[in-house]
Design a protein around this motif. Structure first.
Motif, PDB file in Angstrom:
ATOM      1  N   GLU A  60     -14.572  81.090  67.755  1.00  0.00           N
ATOM      2  CA  GLU A  60     -13.726  82.132  66.950  1.00  0.00           C
ATOM      3  C   GLU A  60     -14.441  83.257  66.544  1.00  0.00           C
ATOM      4  O   GLU A  60     -13.849  84.576  66.423  1.00  0.00           O
ATOM      5  N   PHE A  61     -15.790  83.172  66.339  1.00  0.00           N
ATOM      6  CA  PHE A  61     -16.537  84.449  66.078  1.00  0.00           C
ATOM      7  C   PHE A  61     -16.670  85.383  67.482  1.00  0.00           C
ATOM      8  O   PHE A  61     -16.528  86.521  67.318  1.00  0.00           O
ATOM      9  N   PHE A  62     -16.593  84.504  68.550  1.00  0.00           N
ATOM     10  CA  PHE A  62     -16.604  85.270  69.709  1.00  0.00           C
ATOM     11  C   PHE A  62     -15.293  86.061  69.693  1.00  0.00           C
ATOM     12  O   PHE A  62     -15.373  87.123  70.215  1.00  0.00           O
ATOM     13  N   VAL A  66     -11.109  97.048  69.611  1.00  0.00           N
ATOM     14  CA  VAL A  66     -10.245  98.002  68.714  1.00  0.00           C
ATOM     15  C   VAL A  66     -11.119  98.894  67.888  1.00  0.00           C
ATOM     16  O   VAL A  66     -10.418 100.137  67.729  1.00  0.00           O
ATOM     17  N   HIS A  67     -12.135  98.423  67.518  1.00  0.00           N
ATOM     18  CA  HIS A  67     -13.170  99.453  66.440  1.00  0.00           C
ATOM     19  C   HIS A  67     -14.297  99.891  67.353  1.00  0.00           C
ATOM     20  O   HIS A  67     -14.791 100.722  66.700  1.00  0.00           O
ATOM     21  N   GLY A  68     -14.473  99.728  68.564  1.00  0.00           N
ATOM     22  CA  GLY A  68     -15.466  99.764  69.265  1.00  0.00           C
ATOM     23  C   GLY A  68     -16.898  99.359  68.571  1.00  0.00           C
ATOM     24  O   GLY A  68     -18.119 100.458  68.675  1.00  0.00           O
ATOM     25  N   ILE A  69     -17.144  98.431  68.195  1.00  0.00           N
ATOM     26  CA  ILE A  69     -18.418  98.092  67.526  1.00  0.00           C
ATOM     27  C   ILE A  69     -19.418  97.814  68.545  1.00  0.00           C
ATOM     28  O   ILE A  69     -18.997  97.576  69.923  1.00  0.00           O
ATOM     29  N   ALA A  70     -20.608  97.821  68.372  1.00  0.00           N
ATOM     30  CA  ALA A  70     -21.753  97.432  69.222  1.00  0.00           C
ATOM     31  C   ALA A  70     -21.427  96.261  69.890  1.00  0.00           C
ATOM     32  O   ALA A  70     -21.138  95.151  69.289  1.00  0.00           O
ATOM     33  N   ARG A  71     -21.714  96.010  71.260  1.00  0.00           N
ATOM     34  CA  ARG A  71     -21.707  94.749  71.830  1.00  0.00           C
ATOM     35  C   ARG A  71     -22.671  93.840  71.560  1.00  0.00           C
ATOM     36  O   ARG A  71     -22.713  92.455  72.102  1.00  0.00           O
ATOM     37  N   ASP A  72     -23.777  93.981  70.974  1.00  0.00           N
ATOM     38  CA  ASP A  72     -25.030  92.886  70.906  1.00  0.00           C
ATOM     39  C   ASP A  72     -25.056  92.561  69.526  1.00  0.00           C
ATOM     40  O   ASP A  72     -26.057  92.167  69.028  1.00  0.00           O
ATOM     41  N   LEU A  73     -24.016  92.827  68.585  1.00  0.00           N
ATOM     42  CA  LEU A  73     -24.217  92.326  67.231  1.00  0.00           C
ATOM     43  C   LEU A  73     -24.068  90.684  67.002  1.00  0.00           C
ATOM     44  O   LEU A  73     -24.645  90.195  66.427  1.00  0.00           O
ATOM     45  N   ARG A 119     -26.022  86.788  59.428  1.00  0.00           N
ATOM     46  CA  ARG A 119     -26.362  88.317  59.764  1.00  0.00           C
ATOM     47  C   ARG A 119     -25.143  89.210  60.211  1.00  0.00           C
ATOM     48  O   ARG A 119     -24.886  90.214  59.849  1.00  0.00           O
ATOM     49  N   TYR A 120     -24.573  88.339  61.243  1.00  0.00           N
ATOM     50  CA  TYR A 120     -23.264  89.233  61.857  1.00  0.00           C
ATOM     51  C   TYR A 120     -22.450  89.619  60.939  1.00  0.00           C
ATOM     52  O   TYR A 120     -21.989  90.682  60.845  1.00  0.00           O
ATOM     53  N   LEU A 121     -21.979  88.633  60.015  1.00  0.00           N
ATOM     54  CA  LEU A 121     -20.805  88.824  59.286  1.00  0.00           C
ATOM     55  C   LEU A 121     -21.399  89.804  57.956  1.00  0.00           C
ATOM     56  O   LEU A 121     -20.633  90.461  57.593  1.00  0.00           O
ATOM     57  N   GLN A 122     -22.535  89.842  57.599  1.00  0.00           N
ATOM     58  CA  GLN A 122     -22.972  90.661  56.567  1.00  0.00           C
ATOM     59  C   GLN A 122     -23.139  92.084  57.093  1.00  0.00           C
ATOM     60  O   GLN A 122     -22.682  92.940  56.621  1.00  0.00           O
ATOM     61  N   LYS A 123     -23.363  92.301  58.395  1.00  0.00           N
ATOM     62  CA  LYS A 123     -23.333  93.664  59.258  1.00  0.00           C
ATOM     63  C   LYS A 123     -21.792  94.200  59.238  1.00  0.00           C
ATOM     64  O   LYS A 123     -21.585  95.347  58.974  1.00  0.00           O
ATOM     65  N   LEU A 124     -20.874  93.003  59.506  1.00  0.00           N
ATOM     66  CA  LEU A 124     -19.504  93.597  59.537  1.00  0.00           C
ATOM     67  C   LEU A 124     -19.097  94.072  57.942  1.00  0.00           C
ATOM     68  O   LEU A 124     -18.363  95.116  57.897  1.00  0.00           O
TER      69      LEU A 124
END
Length: 195
Positions: free
Chosen positions: A27-29, A38-45, A69-74
């Motif tokens: 689900e994270f993936f 949709v938003h063009g975020i970095a592919r390596d987050l 850490r991934y969710l915190q960045k988002l």
């Protein structure tokens, strides 16, 4: 039979509520792929998939920390990503956050409230919805920030005051947190209440 996947518990805390959601890595993936598209975020987050050995305690803990850490960045990133529909759905914001739930209810009552009241169909509410209504309607003053009048919380005030039949059902959605309290005295005209 042992589980073949790990489910991660996410504690979500907003200004108005606290709840938990449970998500698998897949689900994270899926979220990550939508945000990239949709938003063009970095592919390596997002931490990468691991094909073998992904059920060891060490790997699960390492991945949990990386997903946190991934969710915190988002949530701490650009407003368009932090408040995106995709992330809000993933974190169940529309089901638990007081402002989001109230706007959703306001729009629903704007469209169908008169019909529900006229036909005495009533309203089937979840404990989450009742908690959000209680929290919002007990505030001394409400100033709408809704651009679209159909999302004005005044529609909830009107419906809650006039509805005569109401059902409370946790079967629709499980409770977000066990300590949730709500006040049914806000429903001034309710003559029939089912649980």
């Amino acid at each position: 039979m042992p589980s073949t996947h790990t489910v991660y518990k996410i504690d979500v805390l907003t200004q108005s509520n606290h709840w938990c959601v449970f998500r698998r890595y897949s689900e994270f993936f899926a979220l990550d792929q939508k945000l990239i598209r949709v938003h063009g975020i970095a592919r390596d987050l997002l931490p990468p998939k691991k094909l073998t050995g992904n059920l060891t305690a060490a790997h699960i803990e390492t991945r949990r920390e990386a997903l946190e850490r991934y969710l915190q960045k988002l949530v701490n990133s650009d407003h368009h990503i932090a408040a995106s529909h995709e992330l809000s759905v993933f974190l169940d914001v529309y089901e638990h956050d007081v402002c989001a739930v109230m706007k959703k209810l306001a729009h629903h009552f704007y469209l169908y409230g008169d019909e529900l009241l006229e036909k005495k169909i009533g309203f089937c509410a979840t404990p989450d919805q009742l908690y959000c209504i209680t929290k919002q309607l007990k505030l001394p003053v409400y100033k709408s920030d809704a651009v679209d009048a159909s999302y004005d919380v005044g529609h909830v005030y009107s419906f809650v005051y006039n509805v005569t039949h109401m059902t409370v059902s946790s079967a629709i959605r499980p409770l977000a947190v066990s300590s949730m309290r709500y006040d049914l005295s806000l429903f001034k005209s309710s003559a029939v209440l089912k649980g």
